[in-house]
Design a protein around this motif. Structure first.
Motif, PDB file in Angstrom:
ATOM      1  N   LEU A   1      39.693  36.566  41.576  1.00 17.52           N
ATOM      2  CA  LEU A   1      40.606  37.686  41.832  1.00 17.52           C
ATOM      3  C   LEU A   1      41.638  37.684  40.699  1.00 17.52           C
ATOM      4  N   SER A   2      41.676  38.790  39.919  1.00 18.83           N
ATOM      5  CA  SER A   2      42.622  38.827  38.795  1.00 18.83           C
ATOM      6  C   SER A   2      43.728  39.823  39.062  1.00 18.83           C
ATOM      7  N   LEU A   3      44.963  39.396  38.759  1.00 22.13           N
ATOM      8  CA  LEU A   3      46.117  40.291  38.929  1.00 22.13           C
ATOM      9  C   LEU A   3      46.842  40.388  37.593  1.00 22.13           C
TER      10      LEU A   3
ATOM     11  N   THR B   1      37.925  47.274  40.304  1.00 22.88           N
ATOM     12  CA  THR B   1      39.261  47.187  39.715  1.00 22.88           C
ATOM     13  C   THR B   1      40.094  48.377  40.183  1.00 22.88           C
ATOM     14  N   PHE B   2      41.287  48.084  40.676  1.00 22.17           N
ATOM     15  CA  PHE B   2      42.228  49.168  41.010  1.00 22.17           C
ATOM     16  C   PHE B   2      43.319  49.178  39.954  1.00 22.17           C
ATOM     17  N   ILE B   3      43.571  50.380  39.388  1.00 27.06           N
ATOM     18  CA  ILE B   3      44.630  50.503  38.377  1.00 27.06           C
ATOM     19  C   ILE B   3      45.742  51.371  38.953  1.00 27.06           C
ATOM     20  N   ILE B   4      46.946  50.792  38.973  1.00 29.12           N
ATOM     21  CA  ILE B   4      48.086  51.523  39.550  1.00 29.12           C
ATOM     22  C   ILE B   4      49.137  51.705  38.466  1.00 29.12           C
ATOM     23  N   LYS B   5      49.651  52.944  38.373  1.00 30.24           N
ATOM     24  CA  LYS B   5      50.740  53.203  37.422  1.00 30.24           C
ATOM     25  C   LYS B   5      51.921  53.738  38.211  1.00 30.24           C
ATOM     26  N   LEU B   6      53.090  53.106  38.012  1.00 25.02           N
ATOM     27  CA  LEU B   6      54.285  53.522  38.747  1.00 25.02           C
ATOM     28  C   LEU B   6      55.469  53.696  37.799  1.00 25.02           C
ATOM     29  N   PRO B   7      56.184  54.826  37.892  1.00 27.65           N
ATOM     30  CA  PRO B   7      57.369  54.976  37.039  1.00 27.65           C
ATOM     31  C   PRO B   7      58.410  53.907  37.423  1.00 27.65           C
TER      32      PRO B   7
ATOM     33  N   ALA C   1      55.209  50.884  35.285  1.00 31.84           N
ATOM     34  CA  ALA C   1      54.630  49.586  35.636  1.00 31.84           C
ATOM     35  C   ALA C   1      53.122  49.781  35.699  1.00 31.84           C
ATOM     36  N   TYR C   2      52.382  48.914  35.014  1.00 31.40           N
ATOM     37  CA  TYR C   2      50.926  49.035  34.983  1.00 31.40           C
ATOM     38  C   TYR C   2      50.368  47.822  35.718  1.00 31.40           C
ATOM     39  N   VAL C   3      49.683  48.082  36.842  1.00 31.08           N
ATOM     40  CA  VAL C   3      49.150  46.981  37.652  1.00 31.08           C
ATOM     41  C   VAL C   3      47.630  47.099  37.715  1.00 31.08           C
ATOM     42  N   GLU C   4      46.950  45.966  37.506  1.00 28.06           N
ATOM     43  CA  GLU C   4      45.494  45.958  37.595  1.00 28.06           C
ATOM     44  C   GLU C   4      45.105  44.877  38.591  1.00 28.06           C
ATOM     45  N   ILE C   5      44.360  45.233  39.638  1.00 23.23           N
ATOM     46  CA  ILE C   5      43.911  44.241  40.622  1.00 23.23           C
ATOM     47  C   ILE C   5      42.381  44.279  40.636  1.00 23.23           C
ATOM     48  N   SER C   6      41.746  43.240  40.127  1.00 23.32           N
ATOM     49  CA  SER C   6      40.274  43.282  40.101  1.00 23.32           C
ATOM     50  C   SER C   6      39.665  42.072  40.781  1.00 23.32           C
ATOM     51  N   ASP C   7      38.467  42.334  41.314  1.00 20.14           N
ATOM     52  CA  ASP C   7      37.725  41.235  41.955  1.00 20.14           C
ATOM     53  C   ASP C   7      36.295  41.257  41.453  1.00 20.14           C
ATOM     54  N   THR C   8      35.581  40.163  41.709  1.00 18.04           N
ATOM     55  CA  THR C   8      34.177  40.095  41.292  1.00 18.04           C
ATOM     56  C   THR C   8      33.300  40.182  42.539  1.00 18.04           C
ATOM     57  N   GLY C   9      33.736  41.009  43.489  1.00 16.55           N
ATOM     58  CA  GLY C   9      33.080  41.088  44.800  1.00 16.55           C
ATOM     59  C   GLY C   9      31.909  42.052  44.881  1.00 16.55           C
ATOM     60  N   ILE C  10      31.717  42.605  46.054  1.00 21.72           N
ATOM     61  CA  ILE C  10      30.506  43.396  46.327  1.00 21.72           C
ATOM     62  C   ILE C  10      30.502  44.769  45.633  1.00 21.72           C
ATOM     63  N   GLY C  11      31.689  45.253  45.210  1.00 22.37           N
ATOM     64  CA  GLY C  11      31.751  46.549  44.524  1.00 22.37           C
ATOM     65  C   GLY C  11      31.562  47.725  45.481  1.00 22.37           C
TER      66      GLY C  11
ATOM     67  N   LYS D   1      37.921  31.314  51.007  1.00 23.55           N
ATOM     68  CA  LYS D   1      36.742  31.840  50.300  1.00 23.55           C
ATOM     69  C   LYS D   1      36.538  31.164  48.945  1.00 23.55           C
ATOM     70  N   ASP D   2      37.456  30.234  48.664  1.00 22.57           N
ATOM     71  CA  ASP D   2      37.354  29.484  47.408  1.00 22.57           C
ATOM     72  C   ASP D   2      37.376  30.413  46.182  1.00 22.57           C
ATOM     73  N   LEU D   3      38.312  31.344  46.181  1.00 20.03           N
ATOM     74  CA  LEU D   3      38.391  32.290  45.061  1.00 20.03           C
ATOM     75  C   LEU D   3      39.278  31.723  43.950  1.00 20.03           C
ATOM     76  N   ALA D   4      38.867  31.985  42.703  1.00 22.65           N
ATOM     77  CA  ALA D   4      39.719  31.603  41.571  1.00 22.65           C
ATOM     78  C   ALA D   4      40.720  32.724  41.345  1.00 22.65           C
ATOM     79  N   ILE D   5      41.960  32.349  41.095  1.00 20.34           N
ATOM     80  CA  ILE D   5      42.983  33.390  40.894  1.00 20.34           C
ATOM     81  C   ILE D   5      43.391  33.397  39.424  1.00 20.34           C
ATOM     82  N   ASP D   6      43.340  34.587  38.844  1.00 16.37           N
ATOM     83  CA  ASP D   6      43.684  34.737  37.433  1.00 16.37           C
ATOM     84  C   ASP D   6      44.959  35.596  37.351  1.00 16.37           C
ATOM     85  N   LEU D   7      46.080  34.962  37.007  1.00 18.24           N
ATOM     86  CA  LEU D   7      47.360  35.700  37.031  1.00 18.24           C
ATOM     87  C   LEU D   7      47.863  36.004  35.632  1.00 18.24           C
TER      88      LEU D   7
END
Ligand SMILES: Nc1ncnc2c1ncn2[C@@H]1O[C@H](COP(=O)(O)OP(=O)(O)OP(=O)(O)O)[C@@H](O)[C@H]1O
Ligand SMILES: [Mg+2]
Length: 460
Positions: free
Chosen positions: A374-376, A451-457, A385-395, A333-339
């Protein structure tokens, strides 16, 4: 006994009778050990008064005086040294008195018959109208020694009182029985209602009105019963919905496999067509297999809730591994990955969390247009642990956003079917995160990205 009602009534009446008998025994004991000496002293004082009166008035008309005392509420017996005796006041039930006692009194002793009266369980000595239950004093009549025996005449002194107390006691017993019979009905009524409600539920009818407005244990029971009924009803609805969803999900790929297999049997097909139909059959079978895998995962997560096989490892490495695994998809899909991944050491179930990142990253790729980003992001904040997974997709639209974590929920059904999605991924993801006492949140704007935000102890 057949009903709780009868059981309570019978027990209460039995307890009442038992306590009456016990109270009777105990008050008898109280009389014999405590009241009897007092009573004896009181009557002795009375007898001594009479004796003193005799001494002060030697020319007394004994007969009319004793008749007068008798009328005041005493029973008397006067006996001289020849054994000749006369009764005054009410008559005694038993009139035998040993000659030894008479001789003792004649010789000047005071006889304490009330205090010496034998203690028996069933007779309250105070009420026993016998001649030995008297006080005897020596008196002098016309110069010769005489014995005078005296006791209160209870018939005269307490006659009406006795009837009054007997009536009071009887009325108390009858009224208590009546009230027990009526009030027990009130206690038992909600239990009868609950039983009827249970019967209804067992027949599958969850429409229950208990109307028990009590604050006691039974009221609480009824309250929790109503709550339980509601959750059983919801569970039953969820079960039915789940079964119909599963059947539907299985039905459509099966129908398409069946249709294309029949088409493949036609003779005049080109090689191209044949390959195309076979690839559709392959896709559909893969979907079915994927669906059954996800259903098994869900079932095992439901069943083994709380069983988490923890290991200590670096979360950043795991997320990179998942990204590597899906490389082919995002490159296509030719996505740019932002890590932006900091090393974060966590103690958690590695296999389960692998599923979480896989689903979130594949969603990000799946619901993005070509050339998106796609940003991670991974950080450790305050022991989490704070994890953020976001995309610039269809929403996701505002209407769909609250439902995406539900089983089988898909925002765009037609598109997702083509992508081979079942709508179970986020349900599994959420379940796993909750098993780790974490949280997941989705923020999205239709057409702009998610954007999905996940928090894990970090530790359990
Ligand atoms: N990153 C995203 N962007 C846009 N929509 C999303 C995104 N993630 C999830 N959704 C929406 O939420 C729905 C539920 O997601 P979920 O992962 O549970 O199912 P799925 O991806 O459709 O299927 P599965 O993961 O079971 O293969 C999706 O169908 C999609 O409509
Ligand atoms: Mg998914």
């Amino acid at each position: 006994m057949k009903t709780l009602y009868l059981r309570i009534v019978a027990t209460t009446i039995f307890v009442m009778l038992l306590s009456s008998v016990l109270a009777f025994f105990l008050s008898n004991i109280y009389y014999h050990y405590y009241l009897k000496p007092h009573n004896d002293a009181k009557v002795t004082k009375m007898a001594v008064d009479v004796q003193t009166f005799f001494e002060k008035n030697p020319s007394l008309d004994v007969d009319s005086y004793l008749q007068f005392v008798g009328k005041l509420g005493y029973q008397l017996y006067i006996v001289d040294s020849d054994g000749k005796g006369t009764f005054y006041g009410g008559s005694f039930r038993k009139k035998d008195l040993s000659s030894k006692v008479i001789e003792q009194v004649l010789s000047g002793e005071v006889y304490h018959g009330i205090n010496q009266f034998p203690s028996r369980l069933f007779v309250t000595g105070f009420f026993d109208n016998v001649i030995i239950n008297t006080i005897g004093v020596p008196v002098t009549v016309n110069g010769s020694p005489t014995a005078l025996f005296i006791r209160p005449n209870l018939e005269v002194q307490f006659g009406e009182m006795r009837i009054f107390f007997a009536f009071l006691l009887l009325l108390t017993i009858l009224l208590s029985i009546l009230f027990v019979v009526v009030s027990t009905r009130y206690i038992v009524k909600p239990i009868v209602k609950l039983t009827e409600a249970t019967k209804k539920i067992s027949k599958g009818n969850y429409n229950i009105e208990l109307n028990v407005h009590r604050r006691d244990e039974i009221g609480k029971l009824a309250n929790y019963f109503s709550k339980m009924t509601k959750s059983i009803e919801q569970l039953e609805e969820m079960r039915q919905e789940f079964v119909s969803n599963v059947s539907h999900e299985i039905q459509s790929p099966l129908a398409s496999i069946q249709g294309f297999s029949q088409t493949l049997q036609l003779k005049n097909l080109t090689d191209e067509q044949r390959k195309h139909y076979l690839s559709i059959i392959e896709d559909e079978s893969r979907r079915l297999s994927q669906l059954s895998k996800q259903l098994l995962t869900l079932a095992s997560l439901d069943k083994e809730e709380g069983i988490v096989d923890r290991e200590t490892y670096d979360l950043a490495t795991q997320i990179k591994q998942v990204l590597f695994m899906t490389e082919w998809n995002w490159r296509e899909k030719d996505l740019a990955i932002d890590l932006e991944l900091e090393p974060v050491i966590i103690t958690a179930d590695q296999k389960l969390l692998h599923q979480v990142w896989t689903n979130l990253i594949t969603n990000g790729i799946k619901y993005s247009e070509e050339g998106g980003t796609l940003s991670l992001k991974l950080q450790s904040i305050e022991g989490q642990a704070y994890v953020e997974i976001s995309d610039t997709g269809i929403g996701i639209s505002e209407k769909d956003l609250p439902h995406i974590f539900q089983r089988f929920y898909r925002a765009d059904k037609a598109r997702n079917r083509k992508e081979g999605s079942s709508g179970l991924g986020l349900a599994i993801t959420k379940k796993i995160i909750e098993m780790h006492s974490g949280s997941i949140q989705a923020i999205s704007e239709h057409g702009k990205g998610t954007t999905f935000i996940i928090k894990l102890p970090l530790t359990p």
